[in-house]
Enzyme design. Structure first.
Site, PDB file in Angstrom:
ATOM      1  N   PHE A 171       0.807  -1.226   0.000  1.00 42.40           N
ATOM      2  CA  PHE A 171       0.000   0.000   0.000  1.00 42.40           C
ATOM      3  C   PHE A 171       0.838   1.273   0.000  1.00 42.40           C
ATOM      4  CE2 PHE A 171       0.973  -0.061   4.530  1.00 42.40           C
ATOM      5  CZ  PHE A 171       1.143   1.291   4.806  1.00 42.40           C
ATOM      6  N   LYS A 195      -1.382  -7.001  -9.122  1.00 42.58           N
ATOM      7  CA  LYS A 195      -2.347  -7.045  -8.024  1.00 42.58           C
ATOM      8  C   LYS A 195      -1.985  -5.903  -7.076  1.00 42.58           C
ATOM      9  CE  LYS A 195      -2.889  -8.648  -4.007  1.00 42.58           C
ATOM     10  NZ  LYS A 195      -3.637  -7.484  -3.477  1.00 42.58           N
ATOM     11  N   ARG A 199      -5.848  -1.875  -0.437  1.00 43.59           N
ATOM     12  CA  ARG A 199      -6.159  -0.679   0.352  1.00 43.59           C
ATOM     13  C   ARG A 199      -6.066   0.609  -0.458  1.00 43.59           C
ATOM     14  NH1 ARG A 199      -3.109  -2.293   5.904  1.00 43.59           N
ATOM     15  NH2 ARG A 199      -1.536  -3.187   4.541  1.00 43.59           N
ATOM     16  N   SER A 248       5.278  -6.812   3.291  1.00 43.88           N
ATOM     17  CA  SER A 248       5.769  -7.189   4.616  1.00 43.88           C
ATOM     18  C   SER A 248       6.528  -8.517   4.565  1.00 43.88           C
ATOM     19  CB  SER A 248       4.586  -7.315   5.572  1.00 43.88           C
ATOM     20  OG  SER A 248       3.758  -8.380   5.150  1.00 43.88           O
ATOM     21  N   CYS A 303       9.589   2.102   2.819  1.00 45.91           N
ATOM     22  CA  CYS A 303      10.522   0.997   3.062  1.00 45.91           C
ATOM     23  C   CYS A 303      11.914   1.539   3.326  1.00 45.91           C
ATOM     24  CB  CYS A 303      10.540   0.076   1.867  1.00 45.91           C
ATOM     25  SG  CYS A 303      10.651   0.961   0.321  1.00 45.91           S
ATOM     26  N   GLU A 402       9.674  -3.929  13.019  1.00 50.89           N
ATOM     27  CA  GLU A 402       9.443  -2.849  12.056  1.00 50.89           C
ATOM     28  C   GLU A 402       8.176  -2.118  12.503  1.00 50.89           C
ATOM     29  OE1 GLU A 402       7.908  -3.786   8.081  1.00 50.89           O
ATOM     30  OE2 GLU A 402       9.220  -2.247   7.264  1.00 50.89           O
TER      31      GLU A 402
HETATM   32  P1  NAD Z   1       1.529  -6.469   3.068  1.00 45.82           P
HETATM   33  O1  NAD Z   1       2.496  -7.582   3.101  1.00 45.82           O
HETATM   34  O2  NAD Z   1       0.457  -6.426   4.071  1.00 45.82           O
HETATM   35  O3  NAD Z   1       0.788  -6.448   1.633  1.00 45.82           O
HETATM   36  C1  NAD Z   1       1.513  -6.549   0.432  1.00 45.82           C
HETATM   37  C2  NAD Z   1       0.714  -7.394  -0.549  1.00 45.82           C
HETATM   38  O4  NAD Z   1       0.624  -8.727  -0.076  1.00 45.82           O
HETATM   39  C3  NAD Z   1      -0.699  -6.899  -0.769  1.00 45.82           C
HETATM   40  O5  NAD Z   1      -0.975  -6.910  -2.140  1.00 45.82           O
HETATM   41  C4  NAD Z   1      -1.556  -7.873   0.020  1.00 45.82           C
HETATM   42  O6  NAD Z   1      -2.795  -8.118  -0.608  1.00 45.82           O
HETATM   43  C5  NAD Z   1      -0.733  -9.141   0.064  1.00 45.82           C
HETATM   44  N1  NAD Z   1      -0.846  -9.836   1.345  1.00 45.82           N
HETATM   45  C6  NAD Z   1      -0.934  -9.272   2.582  1.00 45.82           C
HETATM   46  N2  NAD Z   1      -0.993 -10.222   3.533  1.00 45.82           N
HETATM   47  C7  NAD Z   1      -0.939 -11.410   2.895  1.00 45.82           C
HETATM   48  C8  NAD Z   1      -0.947 -12.765   3.345  1.00 45.82           C
HETATM   49  N3  NAD Z   1      -1.045 -13.078   4.631  1.00 45.82           N
HETATM   50  N4  NAD Z   1      -0.876 -13.742   2.420  1.00 45.82           N
HETATM   51  C9  NAD Z   1      -0.764 -13.447   1.110  1.00 45.82           C
HETATM   52  N5  NAD Z   1      -0.754 -12.169   0.636  1.00 45.82           N
HETATM   53  C10 NAD Z   1      -0.833 -11.172   1.505  1.00 45.82           C
HETATM   54  O7  NAD Z   1       2.395  -5.128   3.076  1.00 45.82           O
HETATM   55  P2  NAD Z   1       1.846  -3.642   3.187  1.00 45.82           P
HETATM   56  O8  NAD Z   1       1.382  -3.412   4.581  1.00 45.82           O
HETATM   57  O9  NAD Z   1       0.929  -3.343   2.064  1.00 45.82           O
HETATM   58  O10 NAD Z   1       3.189  -2.820   2.935  1.00 45.82           O
HETATM   59  C11 NAD Z   1       4.069  -2.428   3.954  1.00 45.82           C
HETATM   60  C12 NAD Z   1       5.240  -3.382   4.042  1.00 45.82           C
HETATM   61  O11 NAD Z   1       5.926  -3.406   2.796  1.00 45.82           O
HETATM   62  C13 NAD Z   1       6.300  -2.966   5.045  1.00 45.82           C
HETATM   63  O12 NAD Z   1       6.727  -4.103   5.748  1.00 45.82           O
HETATM   64  C14 NAD Z   1       7.436  -2.409   4.185  1.00 45.82           C
HETATM   65  O13 NAD Z   1       8.715  -2.479   4.759  1.00 45.82           O
HETATM   66  C15 NAD Z   1       7.329  -3.272   2.993  1.00 45.82           C
HETATM   67  N6  NAD Z   1       7.949  -2.674   1.831  1.00 45.82           N
HETATM   68  C16 NAD Z   1       9.135  -3.172   1.422  1.00 45.82           C
HETATM   69  C17 NAD Z   1       9.785  -2.610   0.335  1.00 45.82           C
HETATM   70  C18 NAD Z   1      11.100  -3.164  -0.143  1.00 45.82           C
HETATM   71  O14 NAD Z   1      11.537  -2.766  -1.201  1.00 45.82           O
HETATM   72  N7  NAD Z   1      11.740  -4.056   0.566  1.00 45.82           N
HETATM   73  C19 NAD Z   1       9.187  -1.534  -0.343  1.00 45.82           C
HETATM   74  C20 NAD Z   1       7.948  -1.059   0.106  1.00 45.82           C
HETATM   75  C21 NAD Z   1       7.336  -1.649   1.199  1.00 45.82           C
END
Ligand code: NAD
Length: 517
Positions: A171, A195, A199, A248, A303, A402
């Site tokens: 998101f 995808k 949110r 995440s 991130c 985090e």
């Molecule tokens: P999230 O993991 O909740 O969601 C990311 C995606 O995964 C979404 O499309 C969601 O639908 C899907 N998802 C969520 N939970 C899932 C599950 N249990 N099983 C399968 N799919 C699932 O992450 P978020 O809250 O949207 O984003 C924030 C996180 O992203 C933070 O931890 C941040 O550090 C990380 N992030 C990392 C980078 C990087 O380059 N390393 C860049 C941006 C964000």
């Protein structure tokens, strides 16, 4: 209706094919058709994080529609992978121009659904746009190697696309991260299913419409909405060859394992805890302003946000000055031009961040600045948390987890060596920065620190797209990367050809049964 009245004066209502901001559904893009899908029974609500007003609903896409979507992407792959690289370049050039023209529209959708400030949302679009521009160099980027390996024999490599790929997005950067995958995947001749985060799907939908206008053939870019069922489908469907995930650590590890077990190429970019060292010789004004911006900008939901400050020597004495600067930041709705920090993404995120602050209090941390309970006039229901700073140690929850909120954890180290050891012990490895005037100190830091993206007097060192995104350690699973040369590697496989052209009279008269030596 209510949220539209809250848009800034610069904004006409957002009116794009796939996205509605007044309670109507967000649409999937299935083989060129904008549709929620047939027989959707479950919808996921998207709320304005400043007001909780319902903005749109995202379909939990039924399996039959997901299969149809992959049919479209697969059929499009046959033609797109055969489309000349110059034609693909032309589409990217048109797309970058359209994104430039519509940056404000995309940014408005981001402010509305995600909450960051309008100026910061334009940065979100720009950092994605830069990858589209770089990907327009695809004819050169895709060139292979050729070597004369013997006087009558040549070997050459070429890079060919993988097939249908998928990008599973977080998101926090609703435009930048989808654009990284869109640009790299389609430039290299793949077709892509995005995808978006359930949110804040709006930015992806606007970008997909712009790609359509740029002449991208139907099915080359598809948009699939949903949460875990959609992710499971993408990880299991045999026709999908590669998955680029950003989000995440919890979801990323799951996706890496599941998609990997199904034979897919997977990159998973995960959570982070980015540290920054202040050395006593640093320029105080530049250092403190940089730290405040990087720790609290986008409400800490980047991130590459700075989440841990390591004071070395007597730089602890700079903390009151740091707090004073943080206190000047204005918290509020991202459309308000005076605002520096918008809301967190959801009430649950606010509750979680406040819970971590409370845990620090219990575990003996010293709260230097407390952003809990911040009041924003006119927005009593927003998910706001103000800038927060906690002096802590590395055993406390606020250091170990985090936080992904506007919370700066401050730890102390006596020497540069101690500070480097502390950072290297941390499980994550996205980025780290140092502020110093000494070249020797900077060089030592750069050499000894074990993270992927290093800043020297720069707080958020996200590399430009001629380089590659390079998070490491616990911040990534899988090889290669999101963009840059390593992004090209991710989205292609190599073929090598070895050819023998020998004159007829020099060809062997007898079969050779041994390996040539
Ligand atoms: P999230 O993991 O909740 O969601 C990311 C995606 O995964 C979404 O499309 C969601 O639908 C899907 N998802 C969520 N939970 C899932 C599950 N249990 N099983 C399968 N799919 C699932 O992450 P978020 O809250 O949207 O984003 C924030 C996180 O992203 C933070 O931890 C941040 O550090 C990380 N992030 C990392 C980078 C990087 O380059 N390393 C860049 C941006 C964000």
């Amino acid at each position: 209706g209510r949220p539209l009245a809250r848009l800034s004066s610069t904004s006409p209502p957002i009116n794009w094919k796939g996205t509605s901001t007044s309670g109507g559904p967000s649409l999937n893009l299935i083989g060129g058709d904008w549709t929620p899908g047939r027989g959707v029974t479950e919808w996921l609500d998207v709320h304005d994080p400043s007001t909780q007003a319902l903005l749109t609903r995202v379909p939990q896409t039924p399996r039959a529609d997901m299969l149809r979507l992959v049919d479209g992407a697969q059929a499009a792959f046959e033609a797109w992978s055969e489309t000349s690289v110059l034609r693909r370049q032309d589409v990217l050039l048109k797309l970058q121009a359209l994104i430039k023209d519509h940056t404000d529209d995309i940014a408005r959708s981001i402010v509305l659904e995600q909450g960051k400030t309008f100026a910061d949302a334009k940065g979100d679009v720009l950092r994605g746009l830069q990858v589209v521009i770089a990907a327009a160099g695809i004819p050169s980027l895709l060139m292979g190697d050729k070597l004369e390996v013997a006087k009558d024999m040549d070997t050459e490599t070429r890079r060919v696309p993988l097939g249908v790929g998928a990008a599973i997005c977080p998101f926090n950067f609703p435009a930048m991260i989808p654009l990284w995958s869109i640009a790299m995947a389609i430039a290299t001749g793949n077709t892509l299913i995005v995808k978006p985060s359930e949110r804040d799907p709006g930015a992806t939908l606007i970008i997909a419409e712009l790609a359509e206008r740029a002449g991208l053939p139907k099915g080359v870019l598809s948009v699939l909405h949903g949460s875990v069922p959609a992710v499971n489908f993408l990880c299991e469907e045999p026709r999908i060859k590669a998955i680029s995930f950003v989000g995440s650590s919890h979801a990323g590890k799951y996706i890496y394992d599941k998609a990997g077990a199904n034979g897919k190429r997977v990159q998973a970019n995960l959570g982070a805890k980015n540290h920054c060292i202040i050395m006593p010789d640093a320029n105080r004004n530049h250092t403190l302003n940089s730290i405040v911006g990087a720790a609290f900008g986008a409400a800490g939901q980047r991130c590459m946000a700075l989440s841990v400050l390591v004071t070395v020597g007597d730089t602890e004495e700079w903390l009151p000055d740091l707090i004073e600067r943080a206190q000047k930041l204005k918290v509020g709705n991202g459309f308000d031009e005076e605002v520096d920090i918008g809301p967190l993404i959801s009430p649950a995120a606010k509750q979680r961040v406040e819970g971590v602050i409370a845990s620090a209090e219990k575990e003996g941390g010293k709260i230097l600045l407390d952003g809990r309970g911040v009041k924003v006039p006119g927005y009593p229901d927003g998910n706001f948390v103000g800038p927060t700073s906690i002096q802590a140690d590395v055993n406390m929850t606020c250091y170990k987890e985090e936080i992904f909120g506007p919370v700066l954890v401050i730890v102390k180290a006596d020497t540069l060596d101690d500070a480097i050891k502390l950072i290297n012990r941390n499980e994550y490895g996205n980025g780290a920065a140092i502020f110093t005037r000494s070249g020797a100190v900077a060089r030592k830091f750069e050499k000894e620190i074990n993270v992927g993206q290093i800043g020297i007097n720069v707080p958020i060192p996200v590399p430009l797209p001629m380089f590659s995104w390079s998070g490491n350690k616990g911040s990534v699973l899988g090889q290669t990367s999101l963009y840059g040369p390593l992004g090209i590697e991710f989205w292609t496989q190599h073929k090598t050809t070895t050819a023998l052209w020998r004159s007829e009279d020099a060809l062997e008269s007898k079969a050779a049964t041994v390996m040539p030596t």
